[in-house]
Design an enzyme around this catalytic site. Structure first.
Site, PDB file in Angstrom:
ATOM      1  N   GLU A   4       0.844  -1.205   0.000  1.00  0.00           N
ATOM      2  CA  GLU A   4       0.000   0.000   0.000  1.00  0.00           C
ATOM      3  C   GLU A   4       0.865   1.235   0.000  1.00  0.00           C
ATOM      4  O   GLU A   4       0.552   2.248  -0.624  1.00  0.00           O
ATOM      5  CB  GLU A   4      -0.920  -0.004   1.232  1.00  0.00           C
ATOM      6  N   ASP A  48      -6.826   1.361   7.824  1.00  0.00           N
ATOM      7  CA  ASP A  48      -5.402   1.423   7.495  1.00  0.00           C
ATOM      8  C   ASP A  48      -4.601   1.264   8.778  1.00  0.00           C
ATOM      9  O   ASP A  48      -3.755   0.383   8.910  1.00  0.00           O
ATOM     10  CB  ASP A  48      -5.116   2.761   6.807  1.00  0.00           C
ATOM     11  N   HIS A  66       5.442   7.497   9.345  1.00  0.00           N
ATOM     12  CA  HIS A  66       6.435   7.000   8.369  1.00  0.00           C
ATOM     13  C   HIS A  66       7.882   7.190   8.827  1.00  0.00           C
ATOM     14  O   HIS A  66       8.786   7.256   7.995  1.00  0.00           O
ATOM     15  CB  HIS A  66       6.233   7.645   6.990  1.00  0.00           C
TER      16      HIS A  66
END
Ligand SMILES: [Zn+2]
Length: 724
Positions: free
Chosen positions: A413, A442, A534
């Site tokens: 993804e 998610d 991230h």
């Protein structure tokens, strides 16, 4: 290598602290259900009645925060970027767990897709003084995971390789208006390196690369300013949830606002050996080089600037004067990337429907992470695993959904929504016929604020679920907490008051199901202070200290997910509310009129047609909302006909030709801007913004025809169910 759990961890995994208690409760409920004969929500004599509340209780009783916590610990123990040995082991882990739970038809689905990895990245300030950027995140004693040597080089996936030496400009967020500002101040941006902030105003990093490429910049450096997600917001890792100075936001920069999925297979699936376009011809691969950097690395670059001071809104929280350019500065960037075709693996599994197995409720989450994936996505993966376990346990106790519930654990993804997109393209015809709804998680929880984006036909179901499930720390319902929480953008008209649900755009795994195929879709999470997105600090330490200590909110989300699935999978009539859908479409149109058609002449016909749709749907509302039960004389055949028609309505709002300039995106109501901002009536709005009256005309005609088709279906349903 296939993953094997050590004996000790197997014991820990299955005998975690509350498991025996939950098991006993679950056995008790089973016995209770058997005695009362409530075993199936879809026995044939219950054609018009489903015992959804007992089914929900049976599933709730299984869901355990402690088991979720153990799963999360395991998933986040090693970095697992797509196509890495570890991420493939985790695919096998998910498959094995689901098989062990008793999920049916569990299998891996491989695709061969274009990914992107760094060989080496070098960024150096050459003048006015020499300084080599660190490009690494700092480790901390408190969290041994931050010391691992397999964390990898932070990078922007699909950056081009290249070697550039050029002066630097500071361009705020790197949006078109930022470059306009620089040019209006006499600054030549062509051939320069742009230093931009990730946020404020937020835009997707791929849009920053796209804009820099179009404006003739030579390269891009994107940094995380502490004003947006660091110390200016609050305590930083490892003392708090915000990003420390060295945190780096990795991420893909493909132009997936044109199409997501494998850049070399637009609109078709990347099955092994399939046709591919040459990489140079892919419109979604950037032609610019881009590197993500930390605030710590951005500081000396900002200090090297000596030009005009940046405007107030461009200034971040670093102790430096933010300036627009340097007269003496020079930066060297060398980026060496490789773009291999790699095999990725989705994991699929089902609980087969007992009455209508061909009607499918699909739920999904992605598995691949930039590093450890504490919140994004492993909290969601742990939630999905627990959800599957709960349904499998309920099945063992005799509970069966009427329709099929399908679990999906997507791969890659983070690159360009790759695994879900390829699978959606691979199964397009089947999904168009049979997909009732798609629910995406998610990442499950990084705080206490329930946050959801959805198509309107699912919103009554969402509100109902929020009222059924309690917030784990306040003992109020999720709905009550949500009403007091940070305000959202939407204003779904819920009769009981001021509930608000955001319209849904793009940006995660629901894109192929909503934007491409046109199935009712939603995405949900519990949000909160989250400054490590991230970065390698998004890990188990972060989740267990700040994101969701003891996984209470993830367990709550698992229950909410389960309740929604049970309603969709068990009710004789699928609970999709098209009266609210029509009302919301009218409201979106009103917003459009206010900006583009104040006299309302152009939209008059569409408004009238939406009123017809609202009227037709209103006959069904008491039945899809569960306020009334269908009459006993409705034949199984007519009920089935009504449900097949209901499944088709959202599809009526797609155009096979796609929206202008983005053929892959076919939904006429829900789209996204290049920035990832949601975009309602994409063709209509963009045509109006461009002053393209032919485009407006075409978009209105398409919408009018969609609404007519939907209304006709609704009228046929009303007739089949005899509810006028
Ligand atoms: Zn994610």
């Amino acid at each position: 290598m296939i993953f094997r759990m050590s004996k000790l961890s197997v014991v820990r995994f299955f005998l975690s602290r509350t498991f025996p208690k939950k098991l006993i409760l679950s056995l008790f409920l089973t016995a209770f259900a058997v005695q009362l004969g409530l075993i199936s929500c879809s026995k044939s004599q219950d054609r018009i009645h489903a015992d959804v509340s007992s089914y929900k209780k049976a599933v709730d009783a299984v869901i355990s925060p402690d088991i979720i916590d153990d799963t999360l610990k395991y998933l986040t123990s090693i970095p697992h970027v797509a196509a890495s040995a570890r991420n493939n082991e985790l695919a096998e882990f998910v498959r094995n767990e689901w098989q062990k739970f008793g999920v049916e038809d569990v299998h891996l689905v491989p695709y061969d897709v274009l990914l992107s990895f760094p060989e080496n990245i070098h960024v150096e300030l050459l003048s006015p003084k020499k300084h080599k950027l660190n490009l690494r995140e700092k480790s901390y004693e408190k969290d041994p995971h931050t010391k691992r040597t397999d964390v990898g080089i932070p990078y922007n996936a699909y950056s081009r390789s290249g070697d550039v030496t050029a002066p630097l400009v500071y361009a705020n967020s790197g949006n078109p208006q930022d470059y306009d500002y620089l040019e209006n101040h006499g600054i030549d941006i062509r051939g320069k390196i742009a230093l931009v902030r990730y946020s404020a105003p937020y835009s997707y990093r791929g849009f920053k690369a796209y804009t820099a490429e179009k404006r003739g910049l030579a390269a891009l450096l994107i940094f995380s300013d502490p004003k947006d997600d660091g110390y200016a917001r609050g305590p930083v890792f490892p003392e708090g949830p915000w990003g420390p100075l060295s945190h780096i936001q990795r991420g893909g920069i493909p132009y997936d606002f044109i199409y997501p999925g494998d850049p070399l297979t637009p609109e078709w699936a990347s099955t092994p050996g399939c046709r591919r376009i040459p990489i140079e011809e892919s419109p979604i691969i950037p032609k610019i080089i881009s590197v993500p950097i930390s605030a710590e690395d951005a500081l000396p670059l900002l200090e090297s600037l000596d030009g005009e001071e940046a405007p107030e809104s461009w200034r971040g929280a670093l102790s430096v004067k933010y300036r627009l350019q340097g007269t003496k500065n020079k930066v060297h960037m060398a980026v060496n990337m490789r773009d291999p075709i790699e095999r990725i693996y989705n994991v699929l599994g089902s609980i087969k429907g007992s009455e209508n197995p061909d009607e499918v409720i699909l739920v999904g989450n992605h598995r691949d992470a930039w590093v450890f994936g504490g919140h994004d996505p492993s909290s969601g993966t742990a939630c999905l695993l627990e959800l599957a376990r709960a349904f499998a346990e309920a099945k063992k106790a005799g509970w069966k959904p009427r329709r099929t519930v399908m679990f999906a654990n997507w791969d890659a993804e983070e690159f360009t929504l790759t695994g879900s997109t390829e699978w959606g393209e691979d199964n397009r015809d089947w999904l168009e016929r049979n997909l009732v709804a798609y629910i995406n998680v998610d990442s499950s929880a990084c705080g206490k604020n329930f946050s959801v984006q959805s198509v309107p036909c699912l919103s009554p179901l969402i509100i109902q679920t929020m009222k059924e499930v309690n917030d784990p720390t306040t003992n109020q319902t999720v709905f009550d907490c949500w009403l007091k929480g940070p305000s959202e953008r939407g204003t779904i008209g819920i009769s009981s008051g001021s509930g608000k649900i955001d319209p849904i755009g793009s940006g995660t795994d629901h894109a192929v199901f909503l934007n491409h195929i046109g199935a009712p879709s939603m995405n949900m999470t519990f949000s909160g202070d989250y400054g490590v997105y991230h970065s390698m600090y998004d890990n188990y330490y972060w989740m267990s200290h700040f994101g969701d200590p003891r996984m209470l909110y993830t367990a709550t989300l698992a229950k909410m997910w389960a309740h929604m699935i049970i309603e969709l999978a068990c009710n004789p009539l699928i609970p999709l509310d098209y009266e609210i859908y029509a009302q919301e479409l009218k409201r979106y149109l009103k917003e459009w009129e206010e900006i583009h058609d104040p006299t309302k002449v152009k939209s008059e016909k569409l408004n009238a047609l939406l009123s017809d749709m609202e009227k037709a749907a209103s006959f069904l509302t008491p039945y899809v909302s569960g306020q009334k039960e269908l009459a006993g004389h409705i034949s199984a055949e007519n009920l089935r006909k009504a449900n097949r028609l209901l499944i088709g309505i959202e599809r009526d709002f797609t155009d096979p030709e796609g929206i202008p300039k983005r053929k892959w995106y076919k939904h006429l109501v829900f789209g996204a801007r290049f920035t990832y901002d949601d975009l309602l009536y994409p063709s209509l709005t963009e045509s109006a913004e461009e002053g393209n009256s032919e485009g407006i005309q075409r978009a209105l005609l398409l919408l009018e025809s969609s609404v007519k088709k939907a209304t006709s279906k609704l009228e046929q349903i009303v007739e089949a169910l005899d509810v006028r």
